[in-house]
Design an enzyme around this catalytic site. Structure first.
Site, PDB file in Angstrom:
ATOM      1  N   THR A 208       0.872  -1.177   0.000  1.00  0.00           N
ATOM      2  CA  THR A 208       0.000   0.000   0.000  1.00  0.00           C
ATOM      3  C   THR A 208       0.912   1.231   0.000  1.00  0.00           C
TER       4      THR A 208
ATOM      5  N   ALA B  58      -1.315  -4.196   8.361  1.00  0.00           N
ATOM      6  CA  ALA B  58      -2.459  -3.445   8.882  1.00  0.00           C
ATOM      7  C   ALA B  58      -2.483  -2.076   8.245  1.00  0.00           C
TER       8      ALA B  58
ATOM      9  N   THR C 176      -8.911  -4.457   6.133  1.00  0.00           N
ATOM     10  CA  THR C 176      -7.596  -5.086   6.320  1.00  0.00           C
ATOM     11  C   THR C 176      -7.413  -5.612   7.744  1.00  0.00           C
TER      12      THR C 176
ATOM     13  N   THR D  73      -1.423  -3.197  19.319  1.00  0.00           N
ATOM     14  CA  THR D  73      -1.109  -1.865  19.802  1.00  0.00           C
ATOM     15  C   THR D  73      -1.648  -1.631  21.214  1.00  0.00           C
ATOM     16  N   ASP D  74      -1.027  -0.670  21.917  1.00  0.00           N
ATOM     17  CA  ASP D  74      -1.552  -0.275  23.232  1.00  0.00           C
ATOM     18  C   ASP D  74      -2.854   0.512  23.103  1.00  0.00           C
ATOM     19  N   GLU D  75      -3.168   0.985  21.887  1.00  0.00           N
ATOM     20  CA  GLU D  75      -4.357   1.837  21.732  1.00  0.00           C
ATOM     21  C   GLU D  75      -5.651   1.066  21.988  1.00  0.00           C
TER      22      GLU D  75
ATOM     23  N   TYR E  19      -9.281   3.146  14.145  1.00  0.00           N
ATOM     24  CA  TYR E  19      -8.061   2.307  14.086  1.00  0.00           C
ATOM     25  C   TYR E  19      -8.006   1.360  15.280  1.00  0.00           C
ATOM     26  N   SER E  20      -8.105   1.917  16.491  1.00  0.00           N
ATOM     27  CA  SER E  20      -7.930   1.052  17.666  1.00  0.00           C
ATOM     28  C   SER E  20      -9.080   0.055  17.784  1.00  0.00           C
TER      29      SER E  20
ATOM     30  N   LYS F 146      -8.162  -2.797  15.544  1.00  0.00           N
ATOM     31  CA  LYS F 146      -7.094  -3.619  16.134  1.00  0.00           C
ATOM     32  C   LYS F 146      -7.640  -4.427  17.316  1.00  0.00           C
TER      33      LYS F 146
ATOM     34  N   VAL G 158       1.104  20.897  15.335  1.00  0.00           N
ATOM     35  CA  VAL G 158       0.864  20.230  16.618  1.00  0.00           C
ATOM     36  C   VAL G 158      -0.640  20.252  16.870  1.00  0.00           C
TER      37      VAL G 158
ATOM     38  N   ASP H  82      -7.427  20.044  16.708  1.00  0.00           N
ATOM     39  CA  ASP H  82      -7.104  18.761  17.349  1.00  0.00           C
ATOM     40  C   ASP H  82      -7.659  17.579  16.541  1.00  0.00           C
TER      41      ASP H  82
HETATM   42  P1  NAD Z   1       3.038   0.461   8.439  1.00  0.00           P
HETATM   43  O1  NAD Z   1       1.814   1.203   8.024  1.00  0.00           O
HETATM   44  O2  NAD Z   1       4.364   1.113   8.309  1.00  0.00           O
HETATM   45  O3  NAD Z   1       3.123  -0.909   7.620  1.00  0.00           O
HETATM   46  C1  NAD Z   1       1.993  -1.711   7.379  1.00  0.00           C
HETATM   47  C2  NAD Z   1       2.346  -2.657   6.224  1.00  0.00           C
HETATM   48  O4  NAD Z   1       1.210  -3.502   5.997  1.00  0.00           O
HETATM   49  C3  NAD Z   1       2.661  -1.949   4.914  1.00  0.00           C
HETATM   50  O5  NAD Z   1       3.834  -2.469   4.348  1.00  0.00           O
HETATM   51  C4  NAD Z   1       1.449  -2.240   4.041  1.00  0.00           C
HETATM   52  O6  NAD Z   1       1.755  -2.294   2.656  1.00  0.00           O
HETATM   53  C5  NAD Z   1       1.003  -3.584   4.577  1.00  0.00           C
HETATM   54  N1  NAD Z   1      -0.428  -3.842   4.342  1.00  0.00           N
HETATM   55  C6  NAD Z   1      -1.459  -2.997   4.581  1.00  0.00           C
HETATM   56  N2  NAD Z   1      -2.620  -3.584   4.213  1.00  0.00           N
HETATM   57  C7  NAD Z   1      -2.302  -4.825   3.762  1.00  0.00           C
HETATM   58  C8  NAD Z   1      -3.071  -5.904   3.262  1.00  0.00           C
HETATM   59  N3  NAD Z   1      -4.402  -5.821   3.144  1.00  0.00           N
HETATM   60  N4  NAD Z   1      -2.424  -7.035   2.892  1.00  0.00           N
HETATM   61  C9  NAD Z   1      -1.072  -7.135   3.004  1.00  0.00           C
HETATM   62  N5  NAD Z   1      -0.302  -6.130   3.444  1.00  0.00           N
HETATM   63  C10 NAD Z   1      -0.910  -4.991   3.827  1.00  0.00           C
HETATM   64  O7  NAD Z   1       2.765  -0.015   9.913  1.00  0.00           O
HETATM   65  P2  NAD Z   1       3.772  -0.225  11.144  1.00  0.00           P
HETATM   66  O8  NAD Z   1       3.870   1.045  11.879  1.00  0.00           O
HETATM   67  O9  NAD Z   1       4.981  -0.918  10.677  1.00  0.00           O
HETATM   68  O10 NAD Z   1       2.889  -1.215  12.034  1.00  0.00           O
HETATM   69  C11 NAD Z   1       2.977  -2.627  11.840  1.00  0.00           C
HETATM   70  C12 NAD Z   1       2.030  -3.309  12.802  1.00  0.00           C
HETATM   71  O11 NAD Z   1       2.380  -2.963  14.133  1.00  0.00           O
HETATM   72  C13 NAD Z   1       0.570  -2.898  12.629  1.00  0.00           C
HETATM   73  O12 NAD Z   1      -0.218  -4.047  12.824  1.00  0.00           O
HETATM   74  C14 NAD Z   1       0.329  -1.887  13.725  1.00  0.00           C
HETATM   75  O13 NAD Z   1      -1.015  -1.899  14.138  1.00  0.00           O
HETATM   76  C15 NAD Z   1       1.256  -2.410  14.806  1.00  0.00           C
HETATM   77  N6  NAD Z   1       1.784  -1.391  15.738  1.00  0.00           N
HETATM   78  C16 NAD Z   1       2.402  -0.258  15.264  1.00  0.00           C
HETATM   79  C17 NAD Z   1       2.942   0.651  16.168  1.00  0.00           C
HETATM   80  C18 NAD Z   1       3.635   1.904  15.699  1.00  0.00           C
HETATM   81  O14 NAD Z   1       3.970   2.750  16.534  1.00  0.00           O
HETATM   82  N7  NAD Z   1       3.924   2.077  14.426  1.00  0.00           N
HETATM   83  C19 NAD Z   1       2.827   0.412  17.533  1.00  0.00           C
HETATM   84  C20 NAD Z   1       2.178  -0.744  17.988  1.00  0.00           C
HETATM   85  C21 NAD Z   1       1.670  -1.648  17.067  1.00  0.00           C
HETATM   86  O1  DAU Z   2       0.408   3.679  20.401  1.00  0.00           O
HETATM   87  C1  DAU Z   2       0.737   2.875  19.307  1.00  0.00           C
HETATM   88  C2  DAU Z   2       0.236   3.528  18.033  1.00  0.00           C
HETATM   89  O2  DAU Z   2       1.090   4.649  17.782  1.00  0.00           O
HETATM   90  C3  DAU Z   2       0.239   2.586  16.834  1.00  0.00           C
HETATM   91  O3  DAU Z   2      -0.665   1.546  17.080  1.00  0.00           O
HETATM   92  C4  DAU Z   2      -0.148   3.333  15.558  1.00  0.00           C
HETATM   93  O4  DAU Z   2      -0.062   2.472  14.442  1.00  0.00           O
HETATM   94  C5  DAU Z   2       0.813   4.488  15.372  1.00  0.00           C
HETATM   95  O5  DAU Z   2       0.427   5.252  14.230  1.00  0.00           O
HETATM   96  C6  DAU Z   2       0.823   5.386  16.614  1.00  0.00           C
HETATM   97  O6  DAU Z   2      -0.431   6.106  16.747  1.00  0.00           O
HETATM   98  P1  DAU Z   2      -0.470   7.654  17.199  1.00  0.00           P
HETATM   99  O7  DAU Z   2      -1.747   8.226  16.756  1.00  0.00           O
HETATM  100  O8  DAU Z   2      -0.094   7.797  18.628  1.00  0.00           O
HETATM  101  O9  DAU Z   2       0.777   8.202  16.309  1.00  0.00           O
HETATM  102  P2  DAU Z   2       0.956   9.532  15.444  1.00  0.00           P
HETATM  103  O10 DAU Z   2       2.384   9.574  15.039  1.00  0.00           O
HETATM  104  O11 DAU Z   2      -0.073   9.668  14.383  1.00  0.00           O
HETATM  105  O12 DAU Z   2       0.693  10.690  16.515  1.00  0.00           O
HETATM  106  C7  DAU Z   2       1.457  10.771  17.713  1.00  0.00           C
HETATM  107  C8  DAU Z   2       0.908  11.931  18.525  1.00  0.00           C
HETATM  108  O13 DAU Z   2       1.205  13.163  17.833  1.00  0.00           O
HETATM  109  C9  DAU Z   2      -0.600  11.919  18.680  1.00  0.00           C
HETATM  110  O14 DAU Z   2      -0.944  12.415  19.966  1.00  0.00           O
HETATM  111  C10 DAU Z   2      -1.105  12.876  17.595  1.00  0.00           C
HETATM  112  C11 DAU Z   2       0.010  13.879  17.504  1.00  0.00           C
HETATM  113  N1  DAU Z   2       0.224  14.488  16.154  1.00  0.00           N
HETATM  114  C12 DAU Z   2       0.365  13.631  15.105  1.00  0.00           C
HETATM  115  C13 DAU Z   2       0.582  14.129  13.833  1.00  0.00           C
HETATM  116  C14 DAU Z   2       0.691  13.203  12.651  1.00  0.00           C
HETATM  117  C15 DAU Z   2       0.354  15.852  16.018  1.00  0.00           C
HETATM  118  O15 DAU Z   2       0.269  16.616  16.988  1.00  0.00           O
HETATM  119  N2  DAU Z   2       0.578  16.342  14.761  1.00  0.00           N
HETATM  120  C16 DAU Z   2       0.680  15.547  13.654  1.00  0.00           C
HETATM  121  O16 DAU Z   2       0.853  16.062  12.533  1.00  0.00           O
END
Ligand code: NAD
Ligand code: DAU
Length: 350
Positions: A38, A85, A102, A131-133, A156-157, A160, A212, A286
């Site tokens: 994606t 995801a 997905t 995720t912790d969410e 999203y959460s 998940k 922010v 926000d």
């Molecule tokens: P990401 O968005 O960087 O990567 C997701 C990957 O999944 C991509 O490569 C995308 O192409 C693939 N994908 C999406 N839909 C698909 C489908 N239908 N079939 C096959 N592949 C598909 O995400 P990430 O940040 O690397 O997160 C990976 C996992 O960890 C997720 O399940 C997310 O919920 C979880 N997670 C992420 C964080 C975080 O902070 N990023 C924290 C806790 C848990």
């Molecule tokens: O807690 C784990 C999660 O963390 C994962 O499960 C998710 O996949 C991952 O995307 C992440 O979610 P958040 O929503 O916490 O991450 P994000 O980077 O989008 O935002 C982090 C914090 O910053 C949140 O409080 C929103 C804020 N934010 C985010 C963006 C993109 C801003 O203030 N400005 C921004 O432009």
């Protein structure tokens, strides 16, 4: 004994690509990476291992039952680590159904194929990366542990949380060997630039506003991605069947404080006047339903699997900033197509 073949879904994404590289380096397994590529998935994230003799990449969708059945049958998959995801909260607010498709339907389709092909063999492990969410939002005090009730509050959460429930249900109902990990916010190289830290780095470089959300008082618990994949390795190999493990960085930061810390580092790295990046900070509308605070109690994984994070946030943030500065071609290549249009529209408007 024949070599294990581990299917890693979402392996071309941020966390998945670090996990694939770790497994190829440390374990003598065949790794099959399945990814739909994606907007968030990029083969460039796997460049150094694409032709590794123990690695195969398949472009495909976890919702494609026929493809999954073919892979399970032909590749003799022994285990699954499931990361694929839709992962971005803001996108889930715009398009919840893509997240249901997905994250929920895809996970259940994958569970079904695994169940069909493994036929009750309890040696075959299904590790679901979550995720912790799923636990909702905290007030000023306390932290999520493995017994915290689920209370997801964004699309999203919710998707998940639903996938976590299905994974547990397949363990309970069909006797599958499942394990779940719930992790806090990751950061580090290869994170798609829609997420807070890489978005801010990219905007600082380009002298664009730093958006922010609200007052910036929301708190996240940040974890270096390599520390996360080390924890995943331990949970996959040693986690108890049917259990879940919380993984966190013990690095709680208010968004506004984090952005200021990053601004200071970026001014130094770019040789700009102190205060130059911070002058770009712009408080914007926000996020709808914005969860106030996440924090992880990671005492179970410490006690049972002897894991704790190694990277300090200060060093990790600096290493991340440096990585993005040294890899501007990576940034260019992932910001193609729809995301570049979206990004340019955002900053032309301002
Ligand atoms: P990401 O968005 O960087 O990567 C997701 C990957 O999944 C991509 O490569 C995308 O192409 C693939 N994908 C999406 N839909 C698909 C489908 N239908 N079939 C096959 N592949 C598909 O995400 P990430 O940040 O690397 O997160 C990976 C996992 O960890 C997720 O399940 C997310 O919920 C979880 N997670 C992420 C964080 C975080 O902070 N990023 C924290 C806790 C848990
Ligand atoms: O807690 C784990 C999660 O963390 C994962 O499960 C998710 O996949 C991952 O995307 C992440 O979610 P958040 O929503 O916490 O991450 P994000 O980077 O989008 O935002 C982090 C914090 O910053 C949140 O409080 C929103 C804020 N934010 C985010 C963006 C993109 C801003 O203030 N400005 C921004 O432009």
């Amino acid at each position: 004994m024949s070599q294990r073949t581990v299917l890693i879904t979402g392996g071309a994404g941020f966390i998945g690509s670090h996990l694939v590289k770790r497994f190829l380096k440390l374990h003598d397994y065949r790794i099959l990476t399945l990814d739909k590529l994606t907007y968030a998935g990029h083969l460039g994230n796997l460049a150094e291992v694409l032709h590794h003799p123990n690695h195969s990449f398949v472009k495909g969708d976890i919702c494609d039952e026929a493809l999954l059945d073919k892979l399970f049958q032909e590749e003799n998959i022994s285990d699954v680590i499931h990361l694929a995801a839709e992962s971005h909260v803001d996108r889930s607010i715009e398009s919840p159904l893509e997240f249901v498709q997905t994250n929920v339907i895809g996970t259940v389709t994958l569970l079904n194929s695994a169940k069909k092909h493994w036929q009750g063999n309890a040696n075959k492990r299904f590790h679901h990366v979550s995720t912790d969410e799923v636990f909702g939002s905290l007030g000023e005090h306390g932290a999520f542990n493995e017994h915290t009730s689920y209370d997801p509050r964004s699309p999203y959460s919710s998707s998940k949380a639903s996938s976590d429930h299905f994974v547990r249900a397949y363990g309970h109902t069909y006797g599958m060997n499942t394990v779940i990990s719930n992790c806090s916010n990751n950061y580090g190289p290869n994170q798609f630039p829609e997420k807070l830290i890489p978005l801010m780095i990219n905007n600082i470089v380009k002298h664009h506003p730093l958006p922010v959300y609200g007052e910036g008082l929301n708190v996240r618990d940040w974890l270096w991605v390599e520390d996360h994949v080390e924890a995943l390795d331990l949970v996959f190999h040693q986690g108890k069947t049917g259990d879940s493990y919380n993984i966190g960085g013990n690095e709680e930061w208010k968004n506004i404080d984090l952005v200021h810390a990053l601004c200071e580092q970026m001014d130094q790295l770019l040789g700009r006047q102190p205060g130059s990046a911070a002058s770009l900070i712009t408080h914007v509308k926000d996020r709808a339903g914005h969860d106030l605070r996440y924090a992880i109690d990671a005492s179970k994984i410490k006690a049972e699997l002897n894991w704790e994070p190694k990277m300090s946030f200060e060093n990790g943030l600096r290493a991340t900033a440096l990585w993005y500065l040294e890899n501007d071609s990576w940034l260019d290549s992932v910001m193609d197509g729809s995301y570049r249009d979206y990004y340019e529209r955002q900053y032309q408007k301002r």
